[in-house]
Design an enzyme around this catalytic site. Sequence first.
Site, PDB file in Angstrom:
ATOM      1  N   GLU C  86       1.047   0.888  -3.782  1.00 55.61           N
ATOM      2  CA  GLU C  86       1.305   1.075  -5.372  1.00 55.61           C
ATOM      3  C   GLU C  86      -0.104   1.437  -5.777  1.00 55.61           C
ATOM      4  O   GLU C  86      -0.951   0.868  -5.907  1.00 55.61           O
ATOM      5  CB  GLU C  86       1.802  -0.240  -5.881  1.00 55.61           C
ATOM      6  CG  GLU C  86       2.989  -0.814  -5.585  1.00 55.61           C
ATOM      7  CD  GLU C  86       4.114   0.457  -5.809  1.00 55.61           C
ATOM      8  OE1 GLU C  86       4.242   0.802  -7.001  1.00 55.61           O
ATOM      9  OE2 GLU C  86       4.849   0.759  -5.027  1.00 55.61           O
ATOM     10  N   LYS C 218      11.362 -19.988  -0.496  1.00 59.46           N
ATOM     11  CA  LYS C 218      11.284 -18.829  -0.721  1.00 59.46           C
ATOM     12  C   LYS C 218      12.276 -18.342  -1.832  1.00 59.46           C
ATOM     13  O   LYS C 218      12.920 -17.231  -2.155  1.00 59.46           O
ATOM     14  CB  LYS C 218      11.970 -17.897   0.747  1.00 59.46           C
ATOM     15  CG  LYS C 218      10.874 -17.515   1.585  1.00 59.46           C
ATOM     16  CD  LYS C 218      11.283 -17.631   3.035  1.00 59.46           C
ATOM     17  CE  LYS C 218       9.813 -17.492   3.806  1.00 59.46           C
ATOM     18  NZ  LYS C 218       9.913 -17.766   5.174  1.00 59.46           N
ATOM     19  N   ASP C 292       3.308 -15.244   5.561  1.00 59.95           N
ATOM     20  CA  ASP C 292       4.541 -14.850   5.299  1.00 59.95           C
ATOM     21  C   ASP C 292       4.973 -14.278   4.148  1.00 59.95           C
ATOM     22  O   ASP C 292       5.170 -15.096   3.015  1.00 59.95           O
ATOM     23  CB  ASP C 292       5.422 -16.256   5.415  1.00 59.95           C
ATOM     24  CG  ASP C 292       6.952 -16.228   5.420  1.00 59.95           C
ATOM     25  OD1 ASP C 292       7.324 -14.877   5.180  1.00 59.95           O
ATOM     26  OD2 ASP C 292       7.391 -16.858   5.824  1.00 59.95           O
ATOM     27  N   HIS C 383      -1.534   4.850 -15.001  1.00 62.55           N
ATOM     28  CA  HIS C 383      -0.416   5.251 -13.893  1.00 62.55           C
ATOM     29  C   HIS C 383      -0.310   6.682 -13.781  1.00 62.55           C
ATOM     30  O   HIS C 383      -0.010   7.276 -12.586  1.00 62.55           O
ATOM     31  CB  HIS C 383       0.869   4.730 -14.286  1.00 62.55           C
ATOM     32  CG  HIS C 383       0.784   3.153 -13.611  1.00 62.55           C
ATOM     33  ND1 HIS C 383       0.444   2.003 -14.555  1.00 62.55           N
ATOM     34  CD2 HIS C 383       1.281   2.387 -12.633  1.00 62.55           C
ATOM     35  CE1 HIS C 383       0.498   0.806 -13.818  1.00 62.55           C
ATOM     36  NE2 HIS C 383       1.109   1.335 -12.448  1.00 62.55           N
TER      37      HIS C 383
END
Lengths: 390, 390, 390, 390
Positions: C86, C218, C292, C383
């Site tokens: 990104e 999660k 993870d 951006h």
Amino acid sequence: MEDKIPRSKEDDYSNEMAKKRQVFMEEKSGVKIQHINQYSFDPAITKGNIEHFTGVAQVPIGIAGPLLINGEHAKGEFYVPLATSEGTLVASYNRGMKIIQASGGVTVTISDDAMQRAPVFIFNNARESRDFCIWINENFERIKKVAESTTRVGKLRDIEKYHSNKFVFLRFNFTTGDAAGQNMTTKATFVVSEWIMKKYDPGVKYSYILDGNIATDKKASRINMLHTRGKRVTAEIVIPDPVIREHLRQSPFRLMHGMNISSVGAFMTGSQSNANHTANGITALFIATGQDVANVAESSAAIMFTERTKEGDLYYSITIPSLIVATFGGGTGLATQKECLELLGCHGKGKVNKFAEIVAATAMAGEISLMSAIGAKEWASSHDAMGRNR
Amino acid sequence: MEDKIPRSKEDDYSNEMAKKRQVFMEEKSGVKIQHINQYSFDPAITKGNIEHFTGVAQVPIGIAGPLLINGEHAKGEFYVPLATSEGTLVASYNRGMKIIQASGGVTVTISDDAMQRAPVFIFNNARESRDFCIWINENFERIKKVAESTTRVGKLRDIEKYHSNKFVFLRFNFTTGDAAGQNMTTKATFVVSEWIMKKYDPGVKYSYILDGNIATDKKASRINMLHTRGKRVTAEIVIPDPVIREHLRQSPFRLMHGMNISSVGAFMTGSQSNANHTANGITALFIATGQDVANVAESSAAIMFTERTKEGDLYYSITIPSLIVATFGGGTGLATQKECLELLGCHGKGKVNKFAEIVAATAMAGEISLMSAIGAKEWASSHDAMGRNR
Amino acid sequence: MEDKIPRSKEDDYSNEMAKKRQVFMEEKSGVKIQHINQYSFDPAITKGNIEHFTGVAQVPIGIAGPLLINGEHAKGEFYVPLATSEGTLVASYNRGMKIIQASGGVTVTISDDAMQRAPVFIFNNARESRDFCIWINENFERIKKVAESTTRVGKLRDIEKYHSNKFVFLRFNFTTGDAAGQNMTTKATFVVSEWIMKKYDPGVKYSYILDGNIATDKKASRINMLHTRGKRVTAEIVIPDPVIREHLRQSPFRLMHGMNISSVGAFMTGSQSNANHTANGITALFIATGQDVANVAESSAAIMFTERTKEGDLYYSITIPSLIVATFGGGTGLATQKECLELLGCHGKGKVNKFAEIVAATAMAGEISLMSAIGAKEWASSHDAMGRNR
Amino acid sequence: MEDKIPRSKEDDYSNEMAKKRQVFMEEKSGVKIQHINQYSFDPAITKGNIEHFTGVAQVPIGIAGPLLINGEHAKGEFYVPLATSEGTLVASYNRGMKIIQASGGVTVTISDDAMQRAPVFIFNNARESRDFCIWINENFERIKKVAESTTRVGKLRDIEKYHSNKFVFLRFNFTTGDAAGQNMTTKATFVVSEWIMKKYDPGVKYSYILDGNIATDKKASRINMLHTRGKRVTAEIVIPDPVIREHLRQSPFRLMHGMNISSVGAFMTGSQSNANHTANGITALFIATGQDVANVAESSAAIMFTERTKEGDLYYSITIPSLIVATFGGGTGLATQKECLELLGCHGKGKVNKFAEIVAATAMAGEISLMSAIGAKEWASSHDAMGRNR
């Protein structure tokens, strides 16, 4: 002894039938009834409001005020009847009203208004669900016509569509005039749903359920916080620094700081409200005025924001996003209930917005009062003096 | 005309003072009061329950029953007084009770019991916060002693500690006997907090706030759903297939299926409850029996689970995780309120668990009744017949 | 052509097998593989980390720093490897780190530490459920012993018990050393659950499920926000007024004000975080260091609080309540992953708290950087310059 | 030694600059870099994706498949590259795909598509806020034109308006073609917001903030669950009874039952998902294909529903309401990332829906696999065999 509650098929709303049921209860319980049988009206007026009418709960009413409101519908000073049995509640709201008075009044604004019923349509799969949403969009005008044919007052404003799995939840948004409108909305939605079942050509393969828990009737939820249920009402006030120091014995900074910390608590716990105790005043006013008190579950949710102004005063505001109120229909025509609405100049048609503003302003009074007490040391002791601590 | 509500410093709880306030309200509003002044008790009994006593709200009571309960405290048949102005409510609960009767009763279990007050302590930073938590753990027994010195009834069970940012939110869990216990909990927590401020050596650098929105008093929240506020009560029933087909005109499979879909709606919307409308019955029973009705905000939250049994019947259950009830203190001693508790055999000490079970069983009756109506076509039409649809 | 992915029963972790699978994929897709087959390690090291090893994703790493941390485990300046695709992310975090540097560093504190597995035990009814909870309490020491017999590292700290309906959800809290510990927790909980099934005399009538969605592995949730999953880490900073004006071109008041408004948005929407974008930096650091990465779902939740200090500076803090990290086990031993941990001085045993502090400090850098950009006009344009806006 | 990370103003995306930064890091840490410097592409391609490019994280890729998809865009068998370091993940997903194959494939449907940026406009009070909402409604076409002038691809679909306190949160919904669209949405919203500030006659008295936490970028929330962020994708399957018994060694009834209980856990804890572990597969596929992995925070939310069909089979479905994916722009053009997209036939324009379907189908494979493991005893032991339990 009979097990069946006495009931008359001809006329169940008479003093005679009420008496029979009182006697029945006395026999069942061995308790002599002396109070619930003391009511000041003809039971006939309760038709449509209760079944098996047996008597009344007499809930004490205290008066708080004057409450100075700068509303668009409610303007000026009001004396608010609060029905409660919680010691200190009236005193606390009364005190908040004094601070409001000293601050020049509370400003109230209604920014949205809608009542919902939200059926869920069940399909074989997600594609059928998606296509159904498109059809609903394309047929909105027809649906609106069908819905509005069932009511003289209700207007179908729009339909929110939520797809998940093989379901489409439709949230029908109605405006409902001076009634809370849950029943008219239910009826209109039922008729529309039946119409859809007939008209939708590809067919709703499985069925529909009249409520899929997405209007969250009598349940606080994020969807009602976002999308309004009943009125969306905001109460705002700027409390001048000197008023805070005199009446709340705190500084604007400390109060703002405290409320910001309290917001962290509300966020972390997944609370329906980051305000203090709006439920207290709203409930008391609901009982007094014949509202559907069970709506407190959702009507007590509030979004609180506070800041210190450039001038060093305290801006405090609450948005109540799902305030469900009526001045017509439901319990608003009952004896004491109608009287309390009249005391507020809010009975009958054309008064619901005024009443909604009064409710929000009242809630604000309680916020202000408790805001201070939470921080200061007086909370516990005021309950001690006025309530029944042991 | 005076703006100030009449008040007597000597004795504000007299018929005379009530009358003065009625006249005051009449003058202010131009309305002739004929009903709220009709009460059947000596205003002196409302001391501790209301300020500025002016009269009463007369809320219609209907009776539903018999409600067959297999509780550990409530056993047998009960006739439940419901105070409401919502047409069809009593009829609907009555019908649910019939189905319960036909199914052999509803089983009710209380699995937890705690009342909280949750102050937040403010530190300079997270490390001070963390260290404070350790100190609280190490000094629990001393804290318990201080807390319990303020009350004859309340017992400090444990203290939950939640740290975020530079704050420590302490959630003091008390058992409070037959009172709802909010006031005694507030007082005990206040005294303990002051004690902590003095005794904590490193010092609470900034201050504390008596409530940090983490007990979520009068607000539904995930923390109360998880950790209980008041009683945690579960009502369970197995409705035999034939009963469902006869009374609910549906199949167990369809009902289970419908409730599972309804749970999706509740999940997606962030609702406080995935049940139907527990708020209705709980509110009506709260008003009738002098409970703190504002607690409906949290007491109406419910966790519903349903399944089809191996035998093909329907298991239905609700856990009400934050049911706040009392049979002593608060409004339970008022005239009609005490009477209603007595009709249920629930007034006074030693009765609160029995009463909690009755409340949960009543809620179940409403769930069963509406469960059917939601799926079937009768909901809208029953309101049409009994209520006041327009 | 075969449909089955090539696999060797003897040794699936070889260059040869990887090559076979690459060829298989090339044949299936018609795409010539040129990049994922470029890895710098012996596939044998991936045993225990992947199945069907075929190659690697090469995720660009940028370096941000120095990041000045006043931790209890991480002290001094760090250069943080961030793996992301990104655009502007590294630049943004780097800029935040500059502001941290100018402010004297970010203070980080770990206040809790636990890893869970949460089985649900299914009973015939609520009473059996309640009784089971009591038994669990009474047998904690035995359960602890059984659980800890399965692991050299894990310690069972306590067991949270949540009852609803006929279920008991047990949330086993383990400390797990330098591993994230999900697997050891799963194994220990499994063994304990089997033991309970055998030892619980009244019998678990139905069965149990190894995870009942109450550890919310999660998944972000309120329970993890309240009760910690992994580490509970708080990053705090006081940014002096001059630093804010120079680097962020705003005033402390405006920033605080903006974040308070942003908190209203987070509250109203039921968001898992009221911070800005902690997920960005945490994800990039997780990818770089072999964490993870799926845990970003819960590890990115944050509780943000900001205030203007008495001196007029800005206090800003985030508590990350469920940060799951490891410096040992899992992906931390892989080639680039280990290298990145080593660059931070965080590979292997005894380093997990240091690493957790670095993660939280990094998240803070991103918060500070975006806090400014949100308010100012530069966000969209940065951006534009660095990313690939069209 | 220099503290400043080496940087070239002329061309920072060269092997030379990467090398300089590697050396810098080696000097800072004393660690010899051997792996992150092993990349197979020209650093120039990372421009727009990273700053301070220094090397790569090599994340192991395993292949799972064939995955049989009955999509509207993805049709047939796919072999899915999963980048992860979590042992058993690929094996588990692979196993789920086998069950999908045996069941005739997974059906996937996209039902909504929108990307947001959500500025908040700050007014003096609620009335100004309300009036602003009306103006936005009336000027939608003009706003749309301004917004779309900034992008060749993005289309402004509608604007959600949320009022609270004195704020109006606008949620601009764009469709963004094959890009995830966060940046183009940010830019368009910025330009529109500036335009509004100029054109709104009564004036936005205070200011606006480009993001008010109501698009909940990189945060799971109820608003994204309800209103979609990215794609709203549903994966559905009917697993025949014999397949369940053979592959999952359970019965459809038990699996449905287990998932319903698991839903209670998710509801009670305020979880963002009532599914099992969608985050695992989504993350691994995101890393492999150059998605913005931080979006896992919101893209992993899922609404699960399961039922036993009339035929006795198991219907299982998940709706992923905020799946943010791209096949063009962002990291999708990087070396291994592009290759992985190509292996799936999903690189470049016109492929994003196909890719979204593959992601949802992959998530389903993991759900099926774990659904079984949760109930059965194999979960802990499979991690034991393949992962690194201690």
